[in-house]
Design a protein around this motif. Structure first.
Motif, PDB file in Angstrom:
ATOM      1  N   GLU A   1       0.844  -1.320   0.096  1.00  0.00           N
ATOM      2  CA  GLU A   1       0.086   0.080   0.143  1.00  0.00           C
ATOM      3  C   GLU A   1       0.959   1.322   0.010  1.00  0.00           C
ATOM      4  O   GLU A   1       0.629   2.459  -0.673  1.00  0.00           O
TER       5      GLU A   1
ATOM      6  N   ARG B   1       2.476   1.528  -3.406  1.00  0.00           N
ATOM      7  CA  ARG B   1       1.354   1.968  -4.384  1.00  0.00           C
ATOM      8  C   ARG B   1       1.029   3.540  -4.318  1.00  0.00           C
ATOM      9  O   ARG B   1       0.853   4.061  -5.095  1.00  0.00           O
ATOM     10  N   THR B   2       0.874   4.026  -2.929  1.00  0.00           N
ATOM     11  CA  THR B   2       0.756   5.347  -2.639  1.00  0.00           C
ATOM     12  C   THR B   2       2.128   6.350  -3.313  1.00  0.00           C
ATOM     13  O   THR B   2       1.613   7.354  -3.897  1.00  0.00           O
TER      14      THR B   2
ATOM     15  N   THR C   1       1.748   6.363  -7.109  1.00  0.00           N
ATOM     16  CA  THR C   1       0.676   7.123  -7.565  1.00  0.00           C
ATOM     17  C   THR C   1       1.205   8.758  -7.452  1.00  0.00           C
ATOM     18  O   THR C   1       0.969   9.410  -8.525  1.00  0.00           O
TER      19      THR C   1
END
Length: 150
Positions: free
Chosen positions: A65, A68-69, A72
């Motif tokens: 997570e 992924r953050t 992005t």
């Protein structure tokens, strides 16, 4: 496309969002106006690792997570830097390996990276990405240092 007078037609610019990499990008845009630019950023997967006493890193349990953050956010920042006609590439992993592999796969004839001063302890644990790119690259590498106070 017009041939670049310098002979460099495909330039990969390593972007880490530091002032030095942004300065390097500005210099490349000014000095190589006819070249095709690819702005490459590697989201550093080592954020889930800790330095060890031998100067390397010890992997921690990866947090998908968090990666992924970061990916992005980095992708949005990279797109915001790109100008019309410039390509972007977002990678995840080790920055040195990522930049070198990207440059070779894309067929770059020059890699450009910004350099910055680091503290002794930070340099001991992490080393210099620019130094490692220069040492390992079969492609010419141009390092650009941001002038003090600029």
């Amino acid at each position: 496309m017009t041939q670049s007078p310098t002979g460099f037609q495909r330039i990969l610019v390593g972007i880490d969002f530091s002032p030095s990499s942004q300065h390097a990008l500005e210099v490349v845009r000014a000095r190589f106006p006819h070249a095709t630019l690819r702005l490459a950023h590697v989201t550093d997967a080592r954020v889930t690792a800790t330095p060890d006493m031998l100067g390397g890193v010890t992997p921690a349990i990866p947090d998908p997570e968090l990666l992924r953050t970061l990916e992005t956010a980095d992708g949005q920042r990279l797109q915001a830097l790109a100008q019309a006609g410039e390509e972007t590439e977002l990678l995840v992993g080790d920055p040195v390996t990522g930049l070198l592999e990207s440059a070779q796969q894309w067929g770059a004839d020059l890699i450009v990276v910004g350099t910055q001063s680091k503290g002794v302890l930070e340099h001991f644990f992490l080393g210099s990405t620019a130094e490692k790119v220069v040492a390992r690259s079969p492609i010419p590498v141009l390092t650009i240092r941001k002038p003090e106070g600029a």
